[in-house]
Scaffold this motif. Structure first.
Motif, PDB file in Angstrom:
ATOM      1  N   ARG A 172      -3.539  -3.619 -16.616  1.00 15.51           N
ATOM      2  CA  ARG A 172      -4.534  -2.890 -17.392  1.00 15.51           C
ATOM      3  C   ARG A 172      -5.970  -3.263 -17.006  1.00 15.51           C
ATOM      4  NH1 ARG A 172      -0.446  -3.820 -21.254  1.00 15.51           N
ATOM      5  NH2 ARG A 172       0.425  -1.890 -22.106  1.00 15.51           N
ATOM      6  N   ILE A 173      -6.147  -4.171 -16.068  1.00 11.89           N
ATOM      7  CA  ILE A 173      -7.498  -4.514 -15.615  1.00 11.89           C
ATOM      8  C   ILE A 173      -8.063  -3.320 -14.857  1.00 11.89           C
ATOM      9  CG2 ILE A 173      -8.851  -6.039 -14.124  1.00 11.89           C
ATOM     10  CD1 ILE A 173      -6.794  -8.215 -14.687  1.00 11.89           C
ATOM     11  N   GLU A 174      -9.150  -2.777 -15.340  1.00 12.15           N
ATOM     12  CA  GLU A 174      -9.675  -1.527 -14.783  1.00 12.15           C
ATOM     13  C   GLU A 174     -10.283  -1.711 -13.401  1.00 12.15           C
ATOM     14  OE1 GLU A 174     -12.725   2.111 -16.030  1.00 12.15           O
ATOM     15  OE2 GLU A 174     -12.184   0.529 -17.465  1.00 12.15           O
ATOM     16  N   ASP A 175     -11.037  -2.776 -13.195  1.00  9.42           N
ATOM     17  CA  ASP A 175     -11.703  -3.015 -11.915  1.00  9.42           C
ATOM     18  C   ASP A 175     -10.657  -3.397 -10.866  1.00  9.42           C
ATOM     19  OD1 ASP A 175     -13.240  -3.730  -9.771  1.00  9.42           O
ATOM     20  OD2 ASP A 175     -14.242  -5.407 -10.760  1.00  9.42           O
ATOM     21  N   PRO A 176     -10.453  -2.585  -9.821  1.00 10.88           N
ATOM     22  CA  PRO A 176      -9.403  -2.898  -8.843  1.00 10.88           C
ATOM     23  C   PRO A 176      -9.657  -4.185  -8.070  1.00 10.88           C
ATOM     24  CG  PRO A 176     -10.758  -1.074  -8.069  1.00 10.88           C
ATOM     25  CD  PRO A 176     -11.148  -1.330  -9.495  1.00 10.88           C
ATOM     26  N   GLU A 230     -11.183  -6.982  -9.266  1.00  7.47           N
ATOM     27  CA  GLU A 230     -10.767  -8.074 -10.143  1.00  7.47           C
ATOM     28  C   GLU A 230      -9.251  -8.099 -10.285  1.00  7.47           C
ATOM     29  OE1 GLU A 230     -10.652 -11.357 -12.516  1.00  7.47           O
ATOM     30  OE2 GLU A 230     -12.256 -10.613 -11.216  1.00  7.47           O
ATOM     31  N   ARG A 231      -8.642  -6.917 -10.308  1.00 11.71           N
ATOM     32  CA  ARG A 231      -7.184  -6.850 -10.386  1.00 11.71           C
ATOM     33  C   ARG A 231      -6.553  -7.499  -9.159  1.00 11.71           C
ATOM     34  NH1 ARG A 231      -5.455  -1.279  -9.826  1.00 11.71           N
ATOM     35  NH2 ARG A 231      -7.010  -0.924 -11.451  1.00 11.71           N
ATOM     36  N   SER A 235      -3.504  -0.918  -5.836  1.00 16.41           N
ATOM     37  CA  SER A 235      -4.773  -1.546  -6.202  1.00 16.41           C
ATOM     38  C   SER A 235      -5.731  -1.567  -5.017  1.00 16.41           C
ATOM     39  CB  SER A 235      -4.520  -2.972  -6.714  1.00 16.41           C
ATOM     40  OG  SER A 235      -3.714  -2.959  -7.876  1.00 16.41           O
ATOM     41  N   GLU A 260      -7.149   1.933  -4.598  1.00 20.82           N
ATOM     42  CA  GLU A 260      -8.181   2.236  -5.587  1.00 20.82           C
ATOM     43  C   GLU A 260      -9.505   1.583  -5.218  1.00 20.82           C
ATOM     44  OE1 GLU A 260      -6.845   1.258  -9.496  1.00 20.82           O
ATOM     45  OE2 GLU A 260      -5.060   2.540  -9.370  1.00 20.82           O
TER      46      GLU A 260
END
Length: 209
Positions: free
Chosen positions: A81-85, A87-88, A139, A142
């Protein structure tokens, strides 16, 4: 609990006990060296009891891999659910390290062992919900679509492999040589965090770091 439910629970527990013993023996001694009889002896069962659950060693290996790859995929889903790819991707790297350290025997079989061709399972479905590699590549795609990577990095699979192999190299070396007296490993988790940050800085555009 009915007698049927009790029996089903006992069967699940026995199956899990077999898988745990096989995982440990395979990782320690190698797949070729471990027989079904040795696995049975480890848990004080008869070989017949094991064959009741797995028709042969190849079937056992396939079930073991399916179980452990699903566990890795679930570990990745916790950060989905972490939006920023970007940071994901950092968090994927950390989750990968944690999985390896928490399940070293499973990790060695999954990523440090050459499996017999006939026993290699089809664990990569392409669905990010159940396939850890697909989750990684999605990820990366994205982040790439958002213009976060260096301009020369245009191949999703290649970039995903750069990120994956960097983390794998560190953690697999640690699992293989973590007890070597001539290496001062320090805190492997801290080293992993620093390495992930260094690698990410290397693949990101300057303004995206």
């Amino acid at each position: 609990m009915t007698s049927k439910e009790r029996r089903e629970r006992e069967l699940r527990e026995t199956r899990e006990k077999i898988l745990n013993a096989a995982r440990e023996l395979f990782a320690r001694d190698g797949i070729d060296a471990v027989t079904m009889r040795r696995i049975a002896e480890r848990i004080e069962y008869t070989p017949t009891a094991i064959y009741h659950h797995f028709r042969d060693k190849h079937a056992l290996i396939m079930e073991l891999c399916h179980t452990d790859f699903r566990s890795l995929a679930r570990a990745f889903q916790q950060i989905g659910r972490i939006e920023d790819p970007v940071e994901r991707l950092r968090r994927i790297g950390l989750a990968y390290v944690e999985f390896a350290l928490a399940h070293p025997s499973a990790y060695k079989i999954m990523f440090m062992t050459t499996l017999p061709v006939e026993a290699r399972p089809e664990v990569h479905t392409g669905d990010p919900e159940e396939d850890a590699y697909a989750f990684l590549t999605r990820s990366v795609a994205e982040a790439m679509a958002a213009g976060r990577f260096r301009p020369e990095l245009t191949n999703v699979e290649q970039t995903a492999q750069i990120l994956w192999t960097s983390v794998h190299g560190l953690v697999s070396l640690y699992l293989a040589k973590g007890d070597a007296p001539w290496v001062d490993w320090g805190d492997i988790r801290e080293t992993s965090r620093l390495m992930i940050d260094v690698v990410m800085r290397g693949v990101l555009r300057d303004e995206a770091r």
